[in-house]
Scaffold this active site. Sequence first.
Site, PDB file in Angstrom:
ATOM      1  NE  ARG A  71      -3.753  -0.111   2.474  1.00 28.82           N
ATOM      2  CZ  ARG A  71      -4.710  -0.089   3.416  1.00 28.82           C
ATOM      3  NH1 ARG A  71      -4.842  -1.086   4.241  1.00 28.82           N
ATOM      4  NH2 ARG A  71      -5.528   0.933   3.512  1.00 28.82           N
TER       5      ARG A  71
ATOM      6  CG  ASP B  91     -11.893  -0.708   3.237  1.00 23.69           C
ATOM      7  OD1 ASP B  91     -12.375   0.245   2.603  1.00 23.69           O
ATOM      8  OD2 ASP B  91     -10.764  -0.674   3.765  1.00 23.69           O
TER       9      ASP B  91
ATOM     10  CD  GLN C   3      -6.776  -3.318  10.344  1.00 24.03           C
ATOM     11  OE1 GLN C   3      -6.771  -4.541  10.458  1.00 24.03           O
ATOM     12  NE2 GLN C   3      -6.755  -2.727   9.166  1.00 24.03           N
TER      13      GLN C   3
ATOM     14  CB  THR D 152      -4.071   1.619  13.241  1.00 26.84           C
ATOM     15  OG1 THR D 152      -5.428   1.809  13.671  1.00 26.84           O
ATOM     16  CG2 THR D 152      -3.184   1.709  14.465  1.00 26.84           C
TER      17      THR D 152
HETATM   18  C1  GLC Z   1      -8.593  -0.322   7.363  1.00 27.55           C
HETATM   19  C2  GLC Z   1      -8.434   0.740   6.313  1.00 27.55           C
HETATM   20  C3  GLC Z   1      -9.407   1.886   6.537  1.00 27.55           C
HETATM   21  C4  GLC Z   1     -10.807   1.374   6.707  1.00 27.55           C
HETATM   22  C5  GLC Z   1     -10.871   0.311   7.785  1.00 27.55           C
HETATM   23  C6  GLC Z   1     -12.245  -0.319   7.929  1.00 27.55           C
HETATM   24  O1  GLC Z   1      -8.164   0.163   8.596  1.00 27.55           O
HETATM   25  O2  GLC Z   1      -7.106   1.256   6.302  1.00 27.55           O
HETATM   26  O3  GLC Z   1      -9.361   2.764   5.450  1.00 27.55           O
HETATM   27  O4  GLC Z   1     -11.632   2.474   7.044  1.00 27.55           O
HETATM   28  O5  GLC Z   1      -9.950  -0.713   7.482  1.00 27.55           O
HETATM   29  O6  GLC Z   1     -12.602  -1.124   6.853  1.00 27.55           O
END
Ligand code: GLC
Length: 798
Positions: free
Chosen positions: A357, A488, A686, A705
């Site tokens: 990325r 996502d 995350q 994150t």
């Molecule tokens: C990951 C992505 C972020 C998205 C999150 C939830 O952290 O980097 O852009 O909002 O996932 O899907």
Amino acid sequence: MQYGYFDDKNKEYVIERPDTPTSWSNYLGSTRYGAIITNNAGGYSFFKSVAQGRFTRLRFNAVPMDQAGRYIYIHDADTKDYWSASWQPVAKPLDEYKSECRHGSAYTKISSDYSDIATNTNFFVPLDSDYECWRTTVKNNGATKRTLKMFTYVEYGCNWNANDDLNNLQYSQYITDMSVVDGIISHASNTNLPEMPDNLEEKDQARYTFLGAVGVEVTGYDTSREAFIGPYRSYANPIAVEKGECSNSLAKAGNPCGTLQFEITLEPGEEKEFAIFMGIGRAEKEGKQVVEKFANLDLIDSEFEKLKNYWHSKMSQMSVQTPDGDVDSMLNMWSQFNSLMTFFWSRAASLVYSGARDGLGYRDTVQDMLGVMHAIPELVQERLELMITGQVASGGAMPVVKPFAHKPGFEPEPSPEEFRSDDALWLFNAVPAYVKETGDLDFYKKVLPYADKGQDTILAHLRRALEFSIKYSGAHGFPCGMLADWNDCLELGQQGETVFVAFQLRYGLKTYIEICQLLETYEDEITWAVAELAKLDKNLHEHAWDGEWFLRAYRDDGLKFGSKENDEGSIFLNTQTWAVFSDHASQEEKVSAMDAVHRELATDYGIMLCAPPFVNTDYKVVRAALFNPGLKENAAIFTHTQGWTIMAEAILGRGERAFDYYKSTLPAAYNDRAEVRQIEPYVYCQSTISKFHPQEGASRLPWLTGAATWAYYAASQYIIGIQPDYNGLSIDPCVPAKWDKFQVERQFRGATYQISVSNPNGVNKGVASIKLNGEAIEGQCLPVCASGSNNKVEVIMS
Ligand code: GLC
């Protein structure tokens, strides 16, 4: 189980046991010369881009973990025993080998103590430099004279394109050209091709790095990994180290490495020092210059002090002293440093992100600014302007902006299928936050180009973002989901609608009205936005409430997400928190929604993103179903969202709950049970695995994150309650009742505010009085004081 502790005075995290459950890493350098280092000296280095400027190797997700790295091997010439100056890679038994790792602000010190020999190495990148330094002392604590043969080791990439280096072996194994010039290793690839230093994306070009030593005489070298390690051996037992002798190999193909051999003899009690420098450029030029510059090792120490002061000064723009030590450790150093590194490296460089990325994801990058606004406003301005020029004239945003290749005015407009529905709306968080921090109201009127064509004021850019969301709205009047909203993993379809982005849009409209009122001459704009907001509120009233909480979304065929009608994913966190701070919901709805969050989603390790998890749902409906229950977007504790939950509870004045939520994902709060969380107790991650999975509590993807920025933002502005505003610093803490007092020092527009808050009646929220330099002020907003002034503020809560 505890592996280390916070040394708050030195702003360091100290790891006393090197056998941590995962590698505990740190960042060195800058966005020019960056590096990752772990508590066992694993890691890699890169120039400008992790994907296209990677010149040393780490094998991601390999066994053993975090190899290779920056190693110094030590061979005792008399006993023939050997070890490494970090516990790995030789990994001597821990009852004989002692080690300490001090991760600090862009430096890491690793010390070892084995066989009466103590070493201490400080790894850092001097400010504004394209090289790193390993400054090492070696001491003989024994009673006999010792002769030590020492060997450095880094494993180079053949090609700086990280993917080609590891995967395109029929090419990358044939382009290495190693040499040694006056004791300095030259690591070169593609030497028959021209250099194109400004074109990182061209992989077929000549590239050079150097590795040199200061303070010791180089007596041998190896530049071929195969020669140094030997077949069927590993980093734990290289043949050259075992023998105590390099073979002076020169790799002209295959895998290059950087091994300089030198000898150190130590009388009992004697200490010697040396330094290794690795950096960008040719051995005969840049390498020589650096080695000559640092011939006096004292200069290294002054460079190190400069570096430390640089970062510490950034992080001292706000400091706190609260009754909770974990909070202080995080807010005064690690929460800030984590936010800074996330701002700099986005989602590109870590032990998990390996460069795939590359470039700046729109939504993440715009959010990442919020936690560092006070620390580096100039750099935020630059980045913010870059991102604003990543917005296209239709109001949507490019999903990714590549700083080294971005050409505003000439970028193609993404197709409707490529847009994310939330991207440009994050500007309503970042732009006002920047103006409130700096007081630069003219910023709203600054003219910037769109990514594809035309230009306009930043205020007009903001309006286009609103228009875009309004234009692409569906049957219930909510913005369409497009490729994704913040989540996502929701498959809403082009015409499906997102209630989350509807709340973002409401927040955007509300903020736009505030800005227009502030700038005074925008009556028509206010009329337009007020009417749009009323329309949106009506639609939200009619179609977003599910009885006890807010829905998450509608698919284009009308299927609801986040409704009690759903067996799986019947409640989602984000619409509840955003209903609160977009200020759409009534007080009863806010309380009901946030109580539902507490009841349905809160766990000891944080608040789950949704529940129950998706097990029987088709992954074409919710992509999260491809993760096992309790992982990532499938009902894990997705830490990015925790800050919003804290903020929502603080807005409701429920200080105990806000603080419990804050502590439940506070890394430092897990320091004494680090084996549960597994990752670094000093950084956010995350996601944390939730109760729907056997590994509940284990946390994944540390460092880069959105959790970092929002945790800092929520804690500093909503718990501690210091909120920059257009006219000054607003004070509105929301704390546990048992906090009887706390102190904050805040630099704001050049002035210092020393704020003492006392809470004699043990309330959660509410300010009874504020005195500025002994004088009572009206309201809760401290005025902007003269630049350079030092101001005493006394706040009494009740
Ligand atoms: C990951 C992505 C972020 C998205 C999150 C939830 O952290 O980097 O852009 O909002 O996932 O899907």
